[in-house]
Design an enzyme around this catalytic site. Structure first.
Site, short mmCIF file in Angstrom:
data_model
loop_
_atom_site.label_atom_id
_atom_site.label_comp_id
_atom_site.label_asym_id
_atom_site.label_seq_id
_atom_site.Cartn_x
_atom_site.Cartn_y
_atom_site.Cartn_z
N TYR A 299 29.74 38.91 54.58
CA TYR A 299 30.57 38.46 55.46
C TYR A 299 31.92 38.98 55.12
O TYR A 299 32.67 38.97 55.91
CB TYR A 299 30.41 36.92 55.29
CG TYR A 299 29.23 36.48 56.05
CD1 TYR A 299 29.04 36.57 57.35
CD2 TYR A 299 28.02 36.10 55.03
CE1 TYR A 299 27.82 36.00 57.85
CE2 TYR A 299 27.03 35.58 55.80
CZ TYR A 299 26.76 35.76 57.10
OH TYR A 299 25.46 35.23 57.65
N HIS B 117 36.96 45.00 42.73
CA HIS B 117 35.84 44.32 42.15
C HIS B 117 34.95 44.05 43.30
O HIS B 117 35.44 43.53 44.43
CB HIS B 117 36.33 43.11 41.39
CG HIS B 117 36.84 43.35 40.22
ND1 HIS B 117 37.44 42.20 39.48
CD2 HIS B 117 36.66 44.41 39.15
CE1 HIS B 117 37.80 42.80 38.27
NE2 HIS B 117 37.37 43.98 37.93
N HIS C 152 41.85 50.42 29.80
CA HIS C 152 41.18 49.50 30.93
C HIS C 152 41.68 48.29 31.01
O HIS C 152 41.63 47.47 32.07
CB HIS C 152 39.73 49.71 30.65
CG HIS C 152 38.93 49.11 31.97
ND1 HIS C 152 38.63 47.85 32.17
CD2 HIS C 152 38.25 49.95 32.52
CE1 HIS C 152 37.83 47.68 33.23
NE2 HIS C 152 37.46 49.08 33.61
N LYS D 97 33.66 53.36 41.16
CA LYS D 97 32.63 52.67 40.40
C LYS D 97 31.96 51.85 41.23
O LYS D 97 30.61 52.21 41.21
CB LYS D 97 33.14 51.85 39.39
CG LYS D 97 32.15 51.18 38.46
CD LYS D 97 32.84 49.96 37.55
CE LYS D 97 31.75 49.48 36.53
NZ LYS D 97 32.28 48.21 35.96
N ARG E 293 41.10 51.98 37.55
CA ARG E 293 40.21 52.14 36.39
C ARG E 293 40.69 53.71 35.76
O ARG E 293 40.93 54.16 36.58
CB ARG E 293 38.63 52.12 36.46
CG ARG E 293 38.18 50.84 37.26
CD ARG E 293 36.78 50.82 37.38
NE ARG E 293 36.36 49.65 37.76
CZ ARG E 293 35.91 49.20 39.20
NH1 ARG E 293 36.73 50.13 39.91
NH2 ARG E 293 35.55 47.89 39.35
N ARG F 92 44.30 46.65 33.52
CA ARG F 92 43.78 46.04 34.77
C ARG F 92 43.89 44.31 34.59
O ARG F 92 44.06 43.60 35.45
CB ARG F 92 42.45 46.43 35.23
CG ARG F 92 42.48 47.80 35.96
CD ARG F 92 41.19 48.55 35.64
NE ARG F 92 40.18 47.69 36.41
CZ ARG F 92 39.79 47.50 37.58
NH1 ARG F 92 40.54 48.26 38.52
NH2 ARG F 92 38.59 46.91 38.18
#
Length: 415
Positions: free
Chosen positions: A373, A363, A337, A275, A248, A340
């Site tokens: 998990y 993400h 941005h 983030k 970012r 990305r």
DNA sequence: AGACCTCTCGCGAGGAGCCT
DNA sequence: AGGCTCCTCGCGAGAGGTCT
């Protein structure tokens, strides 16, 4: 035994003249009018306190503000309370106390208490952002109102001008924040319920505008423009660094030399700068290492890899890359941005494991169970992906289309 | 000098309690 | 229960003091 008293008439009460001394006119059942030498006429109700049976009286207000029938209604209420062994005066005091307390809890005051709690769970800047939004849009109209008097319609009317201006995202946030304050006041016992829980439905939901971006096919054109653009070397390297690392804008512009693990050929962004507040490791590709080599003579002795133009002790402003992209003629077509998104599109088109791509983009998995998990960050699987992507950019720089690249001619670096 | 704050004091509504 | 009188205390006007 109750004495038999003839009820008062309006004329009797109205015509009652003040005397040198105070005197009373009785209406029966404890209700009487006290006529004072000043001429004022006060309704009094005389009764025995429950349990102690002590005689006392309570005022019902003055005549003519309180009429005979008003006073008789009040007497009936008081007698009803007495039948339930409730002292009318204590009852009245409790009610006024309650009302006073309610009036004291204005929206602004409760917001302050809420903020004292809220600020411990959010960043200082976000707390400031919340408070400022209240100062600008809520307090001027609703701040001084007792929180118990707040109505949905009034709150909606307060927010309408903001919605009319098109700031639907602000409205959405304000609705949510106001509701947090209301829920807080319910939980702390200031009010019994939150009448504002549905106010958001009075407004259109803000339309999500995806940040503008270009397609992978347009990348060669972008790289050409970037190479010819009149921008500082640091900014150019920063844009490329951002493109290669898929980070970012804020994460890439504040990159520190100390975050580079040369031995493992990895850039480790500490959790507090991410983030998602989770440490993010990025495998370094030869192309990224080349960018670092370019920057080394410029900023190797400083903290930040991409130092600010004015004050090299600070990192490049996260908006600098955006401003440069805009000047390059990509206004409305691409923002920093969006770099990305190009990576994401290209990698997905190439058929890489979507989980690995998501990990590369850092993400957070939207699926909570899966997230629990799936703690792996796929670091080793990401190396070939990052290398493919870096090669792809390099090919784009040479003006080649993506068709000429395949996963076969990958070069894996690092261990 | 004018603004602002603090204190005093009188008024009157409401409360207490004795008398009938 | 009703009648009568006195007390208390909050409020506001206004006087007086202090600060700028």
């Amino acid at each position: 035994m109750a004495r038999n008293v003839k009820p008062l008439t309006f004329t009797e009460v109205n015509k009652a003249k003040p005397r040198e001394k105070e005197y009373t006119l009785s209406d029966g059942q404890g209700l009487m009018l006290s006529v004072r030498p000043s001429g004022s006429k006060v309704w009094l109700f005389k009764y025995q306190k429950p349990y102690t049976k002590k005689r006392t009286n309570i005022s019902f207000g003055s005549f003519p503000e309180i009429s005979i029938s008003d006073a008789r209604k009040l007497r009936l209420e008081a007698l009803t309370l007495l039948a339930k062994l409730i002292d009318p005066r204590e009852h009245k005091e409790q009610q006024t106390q309650g009302k006073l307390a309610e009036l004291e809890y204005t929206f602004e005051k409760v917001s302050e208490s809420w903020m004292a709690v809220k600020s411990s769970t959010v960043s200082e800047n976000y707390a400031k952002d919340i408070w400022r939004s209240f100062e600008l849009h809520v307090f001027p109209k609703l701040g001084k109102l007792p929180i118990s008097k707040l109505t949905a319609i009034e709150t909606i009317n307060t927010l309408k001008p903001i919605a009319a201006k098109g700031s639907l995202e602000t409205v959405k946030r304000l609705c949510q924040r106001i509701n947090e304050v209301m829920d807080f006041s319910v939980n702390t016992g200031i009010v019994n319920s939150n009448p504002l829980s549905k106010i958001h439905s009075a407004f259109h939901a803000p339309k999500k505008k995806n940040m503008p971006t270009i397609t992978p096919e347009e990348l060669p054109q972008f790289m050409t423009t970037l190479s010819r653009a009149s921008i500082k070397l640091t900014t150019r390297c920063l844009i490329e660094w951002q493109l290669h690392t898929m980070t970012r804008p804020n994460e890439s512009s504040s990159a520190r030399w100390s975050e580079i693990d040369w031995g493992k050929s990895t850039w480790i962004v500490p959790a507090e700068r991410m983030k998602s507040r989770r440490e993010h490791s990025i495998p370094l590709t030869p192309q990224m290492l080349e960018l670092l080599n370019i920057m080394k003579p410029i900023s190797g002795h400083r903290e930040f890899i991409f130092p600010a133009d004015r004050d090299p002790r600070k990192p490049t402003n996260s908006q600098t890359a955006n401003a440069a992209i805009k000047r390059m003629g990509y206004q409305g077509k691409l923002v920093s941005h969006g770099l990305r998104a190009i990576a994401s599109t290209a990698l997905n088109e190439q058929g890489f494991n979507p989980d690995v791509i998501e990990a590369a983009l850092s993400h957070v998995d939207g699926n909570e169970v899966r997230r629990a998990y799936n703690r792996t960050d796929y670091l080793e699987q990401r190396r070939p992906v990052m290398c493919w992507w870096s090669e792809y950019i390099e090919a784009a720089t040479r003006g080649l289309s993506n068709n000429t690249l395949s996963t076969r001619n990958l070069r894996v670096i690092g261990d």
